[in-house]
Design an enzyme around this catalytic site. Sequence first.
Site, PDB file in Angstrom:
ATOM      1  N   LYS A  35       0.833  -1.213   0.000  1.00 21.68           N
ATOM      2  CA  LYS A  35       0.000   0.000   0.000  1.00 21.68           C
ATOM      3  C   LYS A  35       0.871   1.268   0.000  1.00 21.68           C
ATOM      4  O   LYS A  35       0.631   2.177  -0.784  1.00 21.68           O
ATOM      5  CB  LYS A  35      -0.912   0.031   1.243  1.00 21.68           C
ATOM      6  N   ARG A  64      -8.744   1.913   8.930  1.00 18.08           N
ATOM      7  CA  ARG A  64      -8.353   0.553   9.307  1.00 18.08           C
ATOM      8  C   ARG A  64      -9.447  -0.128  10.111  1.00 18.08           C
ATOM      9  O   ARG A  64      -9.280  -1.286  10.489  1.00 18.08           O
ATOM     10  CB  ARG A  64      -7.097   0.625  10.147  1.00 18.08           C
ATOM     11  N   ARG A 120      11.731  -6.230   4.577  1.00 16.87           N
ATOM     12  CA  ARG A 120      11.571  -4.774   4.496  1.00 16.87           C
ATOM     13  C   ARG A 120      12.617  -4.077   5.367  1.00 16.87           C
ATOM     14  O   ARG A 120      12.894  -4.507   6.482  1.00 16.87           O
ATOM     15  CB  ARG A 120      10.169  -4.396   4.957  1.00 16.87           C
ATOM     16  N   ARG A 145      11.931  -2.144  11.001  1.00 16.13           N
ATOM     17  CA  ARG A 145      10.953  -1.512  11.902  1.00 16.13           C
ATOM     18  C   ARG A 145      10.600  -2.481  13.026  1.00 16.13           C
ATOM     19  O   ARG A 145      10.455  -3.685  12.772  1.00 16.13           O
ATOM     20  CB  ARG A 145       9.663  -1.208  11.119  1.00 16.13           C
ATOM     21  N   ARG A 182       0.004  -8.221  13.666  1.00 19.93           N
ATOM     22  CA  ARG A 182      -0.566  -7.280  12.681  1.00 19.93           C
ATOM     23  C   ARG A 182      -1.498  -8.013  11.723  1.00 19.93           C
ATOM     24  O   ARG A 182      -2.515  -7.473  11.302  1.00 19.93           O
ATOM     25  CB  ARG A 182       0.563  -6.603  11.894  1.00 19.93           C
TER      26      ARG A 182
HETATM   27  P1  AMP Z   1       1.518   1.171   8.911  1.00 18.34           P
HETATM   28  O1  AMP Z   1       2.749   1.935   8.579  1.00 18.34           O
HETATM   29  O2  AMP Z   1       0.321   1.615   8.120  1.00 18.34           O
HETATM   30  O3  AMP Z   1       1.716  -0.320   8.859  1.00 18.34           O
HETATM   31  O4  AMP Z   1       1.166   1.525  10.437  1.00 18.34           O
HETATM   32  C1  AMP Z   1       2.050   1.200  11.503  1.00 18.34           C
HETATM   33  C2  AMP Z   1       1.288   1.139  12.826  1.00 18.34           C
HETATM   34  O5  AMP Z   1       0.704   2.427  13.118  1.00 18.34           O
HETATM   35  C3  AMP Z   1       0.099   0.195  12.842  1.00 18.34           C
HETATM   36  O6  AMP Z   1       0.481  -1.147  13.097  1.00 18.34           O
HETATM   37  C4  AMP Z   1      -0.735   0.797  13.974  1.00 18.34           C
HETATM   38  O7  AMP Z   1      -0.194   0.509  15.241  1.00 18.34           O
HETATM   39  C5  AMP Z   1      -0.565   2.278  13.726  1.00 18.34           C
HETATM   40  N1  AMP Z   1      -1.592   2.787  12.763  1.00 18.34           N
HETATM   41  C6  AMP Z   1      -1.371   3.279  11.518  1.00 18.34           C
HETATM   42  N2  AMP Z   1      -2.515   3.654  10.932  1.00 18.34           N
HETATM   43  C7  AMP Z   1      -3.506   3.378  11.821  1.00 18.34           C
HETATM   44  C8  AMP Z   1      -4.919   3.502  11.799  1.00 18.34           C
HETATM   45  N3  AMP Z   1      -5.564   3.998  10.723  1.00 18.34           N
HETATM   46  N4  AMP Z   1      -5.622   3.121  12.897  1.00 18.34           N
HETATM   47  C9  AMP Z   1      -5.002   2.645  13.984  1.00 18.34           C
HETATM   48  N5  AMP Z   1      -3.671   2.463  14.074  1.00 18.34           N
HETATM   49  C10 AMP Z   1      -2.909   2.830  13.005  1.00 18.34           C
END
Ligand code: AMP
Length: 218
Positions: free
Chosen positions: A17, A92, A131, A164, A175
């Site tokens: 994404k 999400r 990654r 990360r 996740r």
């Molecule tokens: P991502 O980079 O999109 O994988 O986001 C990393 C982490 O940030 C996720 O695993 C969540 O802990 C938090 N996070 C990001 N976007 C959201 C969202 N829309 N709602 C809740 N938590 C989020």
Amino acid sequence: MAKQRNLILLGPPGAGKGTQAQRLAARWGIPQISTGDMLREARRAGTELGKQVAAVMDSGGLVSDDLVIALVEERLQRTDAREGAILDGFPRTIPQAEALDALLAKMGRDPVRAVAIEVPRDDLLERLGGRRSCPKDGASYHIQFNPPRSEDVCDVCGTALVTRPDDRMEAIAKRQDTYERDTAPLLGYYEKKGAVRKVDGVGELESVLDRITRTLEA
Ligand code: AMP
């Protein structure tokens, strides 16, 4: 106002994404809005918000709906998002999707279209395990599929790349569970509105990008 493009990219962790959102945003000249990047930025800056969310993020859970909705509301109001935005990692949960619909309606903006990027589970593990991310500017690479020009160093700023915390194996499993429970139901939410198209996310980055743009233009 010119026609807006409000696009959300759906898909499990590792579907691509962020990578695709970045390319689409550059192609269309509208911003990529990634709640994950915004939260990581808050952590790097050492803000109170960053401190609050750190543990939840590292464990692979979700931060609160209210918090991310407020971040997105503020971000969509900036002038660079007048003609639309590519949202990645948001919404999400169903409450976040409902809040986004209400927010766009309140702002007089066009409703969202969604693209769901589909990738088999085994491929996802390979992608997340390989990654590497830049701790300074958030740029994302893959040791095999999208390597930096010099090994283990960010192309943009030269900082040493890291894994990360939420790309470690224990967090990846959490996740994926979080995705199945809270985020996968969004497909049905957008299907009911006739607002989602599915795209095969396997293959070269550029081929997936072409599939997404062709699907949206069809
Ligand atoms: P991502 O980079 O999109 O994988 O986001 C990393 C982490 O940030 C996720 O695993 C969540 O802990 C938090 N996070 C990001 N976007 C959201 C969202 N829309 N709602 C809740 N938590 C989020």
